[in-house]
Design a protein around this motif. Structure first.
Motif, short mmCIF file in Angstrom:
data_model
loop_
_atom_site.label_atom_id
_atom_site.label_comp_id
_atom_site.label_asym_id
_atom_site.label_seq_id
_atom_site.Cartn_x
_atom_site.Cartn_y
_atom_site.Cartn_z
N UNK A 235 -1.47 -6.66 -5.05
CA UNK A 235 -2.21 -6.79 -3.79
C UNK A 235 -1.58 -6.01 -2.63
N UNK A 236 -0.26 -6.09 -2.42
CA UNK A 236 0.30 -5.30 -1.31
C UNK A 236 0.06 -3.80 -1.45
N UNK A 237 0.10 -3.30 -2.68
CA UNK A 237 -0.17 -1.87 -2.89
C UNK A 237 -1.63 -1.55 -2.58
N UNK A 238 -2.52 -2.42 -2.97
CA UNK A 238 -3.94 -2.23 -2.68
C UNK A 238 -4.22 -2.25 -1.18
N UNK A 239 -3.61 -3.20 -0.49
CA UNK A 239 -3.79 -3.29 0.96
C UNK A 239 -3.21 -2.05 1.64
N UNK A 240 -2.03 -1.62 1.19
CA UNK A 240 -1.42 -0.41 1.75
C UNK A 240 -2.33 0.80 1.54
N UNK B 285 -4.12 2.80 4.48
CA UNK B 285 -3.83 4.23 4.56
C UNK B 285 -5.12 5.04 4.59
N UNK B 286 -6.07 4.66 3.76
CA UNK B 286 -7.36 5.35 3.76
C UNK B 286 -8.07 5.17 5.10
N UNK B 287 -8.05 3.94 5.64
CA UNK B 287 -8.69 3.69 6.94
C UNK B 287 -8.05 4.53 8.04
N UNK B 288 -6.71 4.57 8.06
CA UNK B 288 -6.01 5.35 9.08
C UNK B 288 -6.30 6.84 8.88
N UNK B 289 -6.36 7.28 7.62
CA UNK B 289 -6.65 8.68 7.33
C UNK B 289 -8.05 9.09 7.76
N UNK C 294 -11.05 -5.68 8.54
CA UNK C 294 -10.26 -6.88 8.83
C UNK C 294 -9.50 -7.38 7.60
N UNK C 295 -10.06 -7.16 6.42
CA UNK C 295 -9.40 -7.61 5.18
C UNK C 295 -7.98 -7.06 5.09
N UNK C 296 -7.77 -5.86 5.55
CA UNK C 296 -6.46 -5.23 5.47
C UNK C 296 -5.37 -6.00 6.15
N UNK C 297 -5.67 -6.65 7.24
CA UNK C 297 -4.64 -7.43 7.94
C UNK C 297 -4.71 -8.91 7.60
N UNK C 298 -5.81 -9.32 7.01
CA UNK C 298 -5.98 -10.74 6.68
C UNK C 298 -4.98 -11.14 5.62
#
Length: 185
Positions: free
Chosen positions: A5-10, A14-18, A181-185
């Motif tokens: 999960x942490x790798x998926x969220x990262x 990363x994709x969102x920031x990119x 929001x899922x990314x920080x949830x």
């Protein structure tokens, strides 16, 4: 799944920031800060209620309730702390077993203020992110739907995400923003 999960969220962040830029990351950081500050205000209000209605200092209460509060914070679940809170209320605060056995399960089921706060702040974040201006009728609708959603939300971490779509759509916000929001949830 839990280990990945942490790798998926990262990867997702990363994709969102990119694709969206660092401004999105800053906005998500402000969302986290807003939720934490709102929960601290709620905590202070509960202390004030203890002071006003019970006419006792809330500090001894908070000290005696450190164990269940720490467990609730670390698990993000009020229901996970239920047995610990029941034991602490009975042993350290002297509340009768009958009262504890009735009030705490009821409160853990219908008094999920943190969920209501989180859903409301996420809805306002979504409105700001999409440029929608919320009017008083929207805020009243949010209060109602966040309250209903918090009562129905499961006492599991991220259980509020199930109801986020209902809250957002109740005021015409796009439910696709839940993905951000899922990314920080």
């Amino acid at each position: 799944i839990v280990r990945l999960s942490p790798l998926g969220v990262f990867g997702f962040i990363s994709w969102l920031v990119g694709t969206q830029g660092f401004d999105l990351l800053r906005s998500l950081g402000m969302l986290v800060v807003s939720v934490v500050l709102a929960c601290l205000v709620q905590y202070a209000i509960f202390g004030l209620l203890i002071l006003v209605f019970a006419r006792v200092s809330p500090l001894p209460f908070y000290r005696k309730m450190v164990e269940p509060q720490t467990l609730a914070f670390s698990t993000s679940s009020s229901k996970a702390t239920l047995t610990t809170a029941m034991r602490v209320l009975h042993e350290r605060l002297g509340v009768s077993k009958g009262s504890t056995n009735f009030v705490l399960p009821l409160g853990a089921s219908i008094n999920m203020d943190g969920t209501a706060i989180y859903l409301g702040i996420c809805a306002m974040f979504t409105a700001q992110a999409t440029g929608m201006v919320l009017e008083w009728p929207h805020y009243l609708t949010l209060i109602l739907t966040c309250t209903v959603a918090s009562i129905g939300a499961a006492g599991i971490p991220s259980g509020s995400l199930i109801f986020m779509g209902m809250v957002l759509s109740s005021v015409g916000l796009p439910i696709e923003t839940i993905g951000i929001i899922i990314g920080i949830d």
